[in-house]
Scaffold this active site. Sequence first.
Site, short mmCIF file in Angstrom:
data_model
loop_
_atom_site.label_atom_id
_atom_site.label_comp_id
_atom_site.label_asym_id
_atom_site.label_seq_id
_atom_site.Cartn_x
_atom_site.Cartn_y
_atom_site.Cartn_z
N GLU A 112 -8.69 5.74 7.40
CA GLU A 112 -9.61 6.90 7.35
C GLU A 112 -9.78 7.39 5.92
OE1 GLU A 112 -11.41 7.66 9.75
OE2 GLU A 112 -10.36 7.21 11.60
N HIS A 135 -5.26 14.12 9.76
CA HIS A 135 -5.98 13.67 10.98
C HIS A 135 -4.94 13.25 12.00
CE1 HIS A 135 -8.12 11.32 13.84
NE2 HIS A 135 -7.54 10.19 13.44
N HIS A 137 -4.18 12.92 16.75
CA HIS A 137 -4.78 12.72 18.08
C HIS A 137 -4.14 13.69 19.09
CE1 HIS A 137 -5.42 8.20 16.76
NE2 HIS A 137 -6.18 9.04 16.08
N HIS A 207 -11.74 11.05 20.06
CA HIS A 207 -10.86 10.40 19.07
C HIS A 207 -9.72 11.33 18.61
CE1 HIS A 207 -10.52 8.10 14.96
NE2 HIS A 207 -9.35 8.52 15.41
O1 2HA Z 1 -4.65 6.01 11.20
O2 2HA Z 1 -5.85 7.42 13.53
O3 2HA Z 1 -8.40 7.07 13.08
C1 2HA Z 1 -5.15 5.50 12.38
C2 2HA Z 1 -6.16 6.41 12.93
C3 2HA Z 1 -7.57 6.05 12.72
ZN ZN Z 2 -7.49 8.44 14.53
#
Ligand code: 2HA
Ligand code: ZN
Length: 261
Positions: A112, A135, A137, A207
């Site tokens: 990313e 970032h 999830h 995502h």
């Molecule tokens: O780093 O989360 O979006 C792996 C991820 C890609």
């Molecule tokens: Zn990701």
Amino acid sequence: MKKNFNSVVRMMAEAAGYLWEKGWAERNGGNISCNVSQYKKLFEGISPLSVELDGGVDVPALAGALLLVTGTGTRMRDVASDPMANMAVIRICDDGRHYVIVAERPVRPTSELPSHLAIHNYFLQSGSPCRAVMHTHPTELVAMSHYAPFLEKDVLGTLLRSLIPETYIFCPKGLGIVPYALPGSQKLAEKTLEKLRSHDVVLWEKHGVLAVGKDPVEAFDMIDILNKSAQIYVRARAMGFVPAGLTPEQMEELRKSFIPF
Ligand code: 2HA
Ligand code: ZN
């Protein structure tokens, strides 16, 4: 100087550990970066991979900057336990487009990277005090992003901020939504930057989320608060009712008491 750089590394490791403990970082999910340009001297002359790699976006304000970035394919739990074996140190070239890896170990940065670079560039251009990008999830927030009515303008952000006072107080600009785009793509980076100009945190449809802060722990806190709201919503629905949410009067009282703009 080395001691201060190590304290940034420790904080990146601490934040990576939180992501794993939260269950938001399956396999190689998630990534973190920090602008560490003030420690440039520590990396002078080190270049295990002397090739210039394309960062995927133009970032003129970052020319010469040094970033500490979690490695591509690495696990957040491994970043937590052995940070320097799982993070890349990169220096942006003078053309503001390419970068070189400058740490002793040739770890390549996250997939990313285009989003991370675009946002660090924006921090410098806009005079923002932020130096960290995260970032991850978060399960409930990602689940909510699969329901189209939540993705209409301001719907999900307004719902989440009505569930606990903290969400409104600490994320007053709320949640921006980026429609699904290929992970790691330039398009995802561009759309993310666009939403980040007017929101605290950005949700990537189906995502994950991306947040920023002065340091990685501050970015984590933003996501943690928003996902707490999402969990409250999910639990209320699981108990069979739609949560009432704070009333407009209660929201107004919070705004007047805690939000400076
Ligand atoms: O780093 O989360 O979006 C792996 C991820 C890609
Ligand atoms: Zn990701």
